[in-house]
Motif scaffolding. Structure first.
Motif, short mmCIF file in Angstrom:
data_model
loop_
_atom_site.label_atom_id
_atom_site.label_comp_id
_atom_site.label_asym_id
_atom_site.label_seq_id
_atom_site.Cartn_x
_atom_site.Cartn_y
_atom_site.Cartn_z
N ARG A 1 1.78 2.94 -21.55
CA ARG A 1 1.52 3.65 -20.29
C ARG A 1 0.10 4.21 -20.34
N SER A 2 -0.63 3.95 -19.28
CA SER A 2 -1.99 4.50 -19.22
C SER A 2 -2.23 5.07 -17.83
N ARG A 3 -3.28 5.85 -17.73
CA ARG A 3 -3.66 6.36 -16.42
C ARG A 3 -5.09 5.97 -16.13
N MET A 4 -5.39 5.84 -14.86
CA MET A 4 -6.75 5.49 -14.48
C MET A 4 -7.14 6.26 -13.22
N TRP A 5 -8.45 6.49 -13.07
CA TRP A 5 -8.92 7.22 -11.90
C TRP A 5 -8.41 6.55 -10.63
N ASP A 6 -7.94 7.37 -9.72
CA ASP A 6 -7.46 6.86 -8.44
C ASP A 6 -8.39 7.39 -7.34
N SER A 7 -8.14 6.96 -6.14
CA SER A 7 -9.02 7.35 -5.04
C SER A 7 -8.23 7.62 -3.78
N CYS A 8 -8.52 8.78 -3.15
CA CYS A 8 -7.83 9.11 -1.91
C CYS A 8 -8.40 8.33 -0.73
N GLN A 9 -9.41 7.50 -0.99
CA GLN A 9 -9.92 6.63 0.08
C GLN A 9 -9.10 5.34 0.17
N LEU A 10 -8.15 5.17 -0.74
CA LEU A 10 -7.33 3.96 -0.72
C LEU A 10 -6.05 4.18 0.07
N ASP A 11 -5.65 3.16 0.77
CA ASP A 11 -4.43 3.23 1.58
C ASP A 11 -3.21 3.51 0.71
N GLY A 12 -3.18 2.88 -0.47
CA GLY A 12 -2.01 3.01 -1.34
C GLY A 12 -1.87 4.38 -1.97
N PHE A 13 -2.90 5.20 -1.89
CA PHE A 13 -2.89 6.52 -2.51
C PHE A 13 -1.76 7.39 -1.96
N MET A 14 -1.52 7.29 -0.65
CA MET A 14 -0.49 8.13 -0.03
C MET A 14 0.61 7.30 0.65
N ARG A 15 0.55 5.97 0.46
CA ARG A 15 1.52 5.12 1.16
C ARG A 15 2.93 5.39 0.61
#
Lengths: 663, 326
Positions: free
Chosen positions: B249-263
């Motif tokens: 399991r790993s984590r990576m920087w995400d972005s609130c500019q992506l549709d999937g961020f809050m989908r």
């Protein structure tokens, strides 16, 4: 351009270059996530040989000896041209050059090609004929210097996001934008004029525009007289193409065509950008010819802020072509049919004689294999199971081969059918060079070791050559391969690794002191005079009818790259676009009683797939769009394997389908 | 206050590397400066913008959270050697202070503090700003600070570690450098800081219409660079890599500019347009964080403006916002 961040032998991120003239500190979402698949557990780590119907781990010795033995065996039984080598637009220049050399010098066949066949072979043919050189005429920075940008058949902000962004910025600074594409792409929202012409009617649109330009005195007669030939033939060919006639053929209003012509031809400097929307047709070469004609007609070639600019989609599809991974050309577009060129390469490679007849384009090789005229394929870094038209045909063809060798980083849908699979290093694990869409040759630097026993493509190819008894492919590094390329390839004559450290060099770069060439055809065309090449308007091969009433056009999405072998294994990218879909206009959706996200059955004469509805005004009524990235719901199960007669590119952009709602 | 002359810099870094895992600004072949290891390139402590955020040393773009092999969980081991991270501008130090608070609040993020705990943080100021501009000294928020006067570095310690690290450097700071340091401390806040504050006021007073965000969002190509370059963006995604015997399991920087961020799983997305997502990005920094943390979480480092291909970084947007709605 970007740098990889590594920590304890693992790539953990990327950093954009702040000084690069194209990326200028930015990256697109795929660039920011380009490291995401490198250490994926699906990576191939050992050679595989099919035994008892199953791919099983094997040693490199076993696998490579078997590759050579079986290739030789096929050739002994069916002749040298019974095997096909597929190179890769994702591999380095050096690797493309070496696979081309392996095919020609070691296995004695010109059957070498790569996926440029599927994307820009129409450009290579069309622009070679008209200009003498099948590449972007100008540099990306020219976007900042132009008055009008005409984008036709390119979803630039999604497929070339930094170039698309630069276009958006230019528009904000006053540049006029014309977009010809019936999907309402992002650029269209910012365009002064958005032409939503019917699929496959580009020739009619461009002939109509040229008619208006000549009729209304907007042609650049000085340029035509001094720089070109065959204008009379063009003038005759467009004489009947009044905007009214073009309007009927394109579904546009005549005034739209006139306005586009006036806007483009009225500018001091105008650039054309195009991509697959132009090339992937059964008349793709004719589309390219029309674009070249339009630019020459208005003198928009050979100056900053002008030009004909085909946008190459893969990291090294320009380089794959430059390196002669093409059936009729050696590196630097030198013809295999030219005895002098053949002799030059034969002498340099220490071979008595090289094969004389041009080989088969990839698409025709698949067709040949399907009727038993070709028996073995060596595929490096390509996935025709998802990328070729008519998947059913591709599958039967690949399954029926006597020998299929696939060299790749993942067990792709194609590799899963192979007899022998060779595990390759990915881009982060090797040195080399790539050539970008503006002909800029740039360094690739190794960051981490490949997983398990995986090896760089160039090393595998050289090992195969050695085992086949050829001693002319012993190199200590890719730099040494580039030195050989430079001696044999005039446009790369001045390329050496020590000159590429900063931002690379743009070809032609004929000698070590040459600074590279940002702008082609400045005082003369590569072929001397620009050649007007008139065409006649031909319809697409398969048009909708009662049985298959909708036009399917295929393409890509922003978040995925081609067959998704890398991007679908990159978490954020796959999260954004996790499944196959079809764009459907609300009118069509209403008629079919389909709602957003309903599951649909899409059928064509080739096959059918299940996919999810995306009801949107991106498309026009009567047209549906599907991306081809997805193995489940594969768009290419539907597409039509009909080829442009000259470039052999398939007609991915137009076929007829039926859409039904699944219960 | 001690002095580090350029002829001693290599030796200073070599000695540091004997004890610490050193990260510092280095120069890459095309002139790009990044925060890297001394082995990756030539140290380049001044000379233009460093686009890479130094906070990535503690919160990298991707990192392993744990591996599970046959039912046994294993967390990555603490680093063999502690980190010494040089390259924080005063604004970067403010960002670090902010994310230290964020990662410590409530459920303490041990993954972050595994790298962060006991690491040495070193600031850079003086004429080491973009284009050689003068950065005022941070005056704290770090273990030590190097202040470039154009010819030499003043070394100022703020912690015991800092004192120890620079103890062997000479204490013969020239008066001219000292005077520059004193003057630099008096530098008033620049206009960008005021701009951000004014934009924050506008947002909190709900004076920015949706049409503005539609216009800005229309220029977003969802490259995610604004988030990924931002030292105070802390959102991450989580992935599992499964092989026959192991899950990583790993984590990576995400972005609130992506549709999937809050989908949502249903497919519905409360932030389903570029306009809403762009509004959220700016609103979060300038209006939501002040409510939650008592301060605006944009410290005007300028990185999002540098990486944005279409000119909608936070400074560009706030400048437009203030010009139109104030």
């Amino acid at each position: 351009m970007f740098y990889l961040v590594s920590d304890k032998g693992r790539v953990v991120g990327v950093e954009p270059s702040t000084t690069h003239p194209v990326s200028r500190g930015g990256l697109c979402v795929k660039g920011w996530n380009a490291f995401g698949f490198v250490h994926h557990p699906d990576r191939l780590t050992t050679p595989l040989i099919r035994r008892d119907g199953e791919l099983q781990p094997a040693s490199w010795d076993e696998a490579l000896n078997l590759v050579v033995e079986k290739l030789r065996n096929v050739q002994e039984r069916h002749g040298a041209d019974a095997v096909m080598f597929a190179s890769s637009a994702k591999a380095t220049n050096e690797e493309n050059y070496l696979l081309m050399k392996l095919a020609r010098a070691v296995f004695g066949t010109n059957n070498i090609d790569h996926c440029a066949r599927l994307c820009h072979s129409s450009t290579v043919t069309g622009l070679a004929e008209t200009f003498g050189s099948g590449a972007m005429t100008n540099s990306i920075s020219c976007i900042d210097q132009t008055d009008v940008i005409f984008v036709i058949g390119s979803n630039t902000t999604e497929q070339h996001p930094l170039i698309g962004s630069r276009i958006l910025n230019a528009v904000r600074n006053g540049t006029s934008l014309i977009v010809a594409d019936n999907r309402r792409i992002r650029l269209a929202r910012h365009a002064e004029l958005h032409l939503r012409h019917t699929n496959g009617s580009d020739v009619a649109l461009l002939l109509g525009m040229m008619h208006v330009i000549i009729r209304d005195g907007l042609a650049d007669h000085d340029f035509i007289t001094t720089r070109t030939e065959n204008f009379a033939a063009l003038a005759a060919a467009v004489a009947d193409w009044t905007p009214e006639r073009a309007a009927v053929a394109t579904g546009l209003e005549a005034v739209e065509i006139t306005t586009a012509a006036h806007l483009y031809a009225g500018a001091e400097c105008a650039m054309i950008f195009y991509s697959m929307g132009i090339t992937q047709h059964s008349h793709g070469v004719d589309n390219v010819r029309c674009i070249a004609d339009l630019a020459m007609l208005t003198g928009n070639v050979g100056r900053p802020g002008t030009g004909v600019n085909p946008l190459r989609g893969q990291n090294n599809v320009q380089g794959g072509c430059d390196m002669g991974a093409l059936p009729d050309l050696y590196s630097g577009y030198q013809k295999v049919s030219d005895p002098q060129q053949r002799q030059k390469f034969a002498r340099a490679w220490g071979i008595e004689e090289l094969p004389t007849t041009p080989g088969l384009p990839l698409t025709r090789a698949m067709n040949a294999a399907s009727v038993g005229l070709l028996h073995g394929m060596f595929i490096m870094g390509e996935n025709p199971m998802l990328s070729d038209p008519d998947q059913g045909h591709a599958r039967t063809t690949l399954e029926n081969l006597d020998l299929l060798v696939v060299q790749d980083i993942f067990l792709t849908e194609t590799a899963a059918l192979a007899d022998i699979v060779l595990p390759a290093a990915c881009y982060a694990e090797k040195d080399g060079t790539f050539t970008n869409t503006e002909r800029r040759i740039q360094r690739l630097r190794k960051t981490v070791e490949p997983p398990g026993e995986a090896c760089a493509d160039w090393q595998i190819i050289c090992d195969i050559a050695e085992r086949a008894g050829y001693q002319g492919m012993r190199y200590s590094s890719p730099a040494e391969v580039m030195d050989e390329i430079a001696t044999l390839t005039p446009i790369y004559g001045g390329i050496a690794y020590d000159r590429l450290d900063t931002h690379g060099l743009q070809w032609p770069c004929p000698d070590r002191s040459h600074p590279g060439t940002p702008l082609l055809h400045v005082e003369r065309f590569t072929r001397g005079l620009g050649h007007f090449s008139p065409v006649i308007h031909r319809l697409s091969a398969e048009l909708p009818d009662d049985e298959y009433p909708l036009v399917l056009t295929t393409g890509r999405t922003y978040f995925h790259w081609h067959t998704g072998s890398m991007t679908r294994r990159t978490h954020l990218l796959d999260r954004e676009e996790p499944r196959s879909f079809i764009e459907l206009h609300p009118d069509d959706a209403a008629r079919l009683e389909v709602r957003d996200r309903d599951m649909l059955l899409v059928s064509s004469r080739r096959g059918n797939v299940q996919t999810e509805a995306r009801v949107t005004t991106m498309v026009i009524p009567g047209v549906v769009f599907m991306p081809f990235h997805f193995a489940e719901g594969a768009a290419n199960a539907l597409t039509n394997n009909v080829l442009d007669p000259e470039s052999s590119i398939p007609e991915f952009k137009v076929c007829a389908v039926r859409v039904e709602k699944l219960p | 206050m001690r002095v580090l002359t350029t002829d001693l810099l290599d030796l200073f870094i070599t000695r540091l590397a004997n004890t610490w895992e050193v990260r510092l600004p280095i120069l890459l072949p095309d002139g790009t400066r990044v925060i890297g290891s001394p082995d990756d390139g030539t140290p380049a402590l001044h000379g233009g913008t460093v686009l890479s955020k130094p906070t990535a040393a503690f919160f990298p773009q991707q990192e392993t959270l744990f591996t599970a092999t046959k039912g046994e969980f294993q967390e990555p081991q603490a680093p063999d050697r502690l980190l010494f991270v040089l390259g924080f501008t005063p604004r970067d130090l403010a960002c670090l202070r902010f994310i230290d608070r964020f990662f410590a609040d409530g459920w303490r993020d041990n993954i972050y503090f595994r790298q962060r705990r006991n690491a040495v943080v070193a600031g850079l100021s003086g004429y080491s700003g973009p284009g050689g501009s003068l950065l005022p000294p941070a005056g704290g928020n770090c273990d030590l600070e190097l202040f470039w006067d154009g010819t030499l570095w003043l070394a100022i310690p703020y912690s015991d570690s800092g004192i120890k690290i620079i103890a062997e450097l000479p204490d013969t700071a020239p008066e001219s450098a000292m005077e520059l340091f004193r003057q630099a401390t008096l530098t008033p806040p620049d206009e960008n800081e005021n701009l951000i504050k004014r934009a924050s006021e506008l947002l909190r007073a709900d004076r920015v219409p949706d049409s503005f965000w539609a216009e800005i969002g229309d220029r977003c190509i969802a490259c995610t660079g604004c988030n990924l370059a931002c030292p105070t963006c802390t959102c991450f995604g989580v992935q599992d890599w499964r092989s026959a015997t192991t899950v990583e399991r790993s984590r990576m920087w995400d972005s609130c500019q992506l549709d999937g961020f809050m989908r949502e799983a249903s497919g519905h997305n409360p932030l389903g347009t570029e306009a809403l997502r762009t509004r959220r990005r700016i609103h979060h920094k300038l209006a939501a964080d002040p409510e939650k943390w008592g301060e605006i979480s944009c410290f005007v480092c300028g990185r999002c403006d540098s990486v944005c291909p279409t000119g909608i970084g936070i400074l560009a947007v706030t400048r437009e916002m203030v010009a139109r709605f104030e």
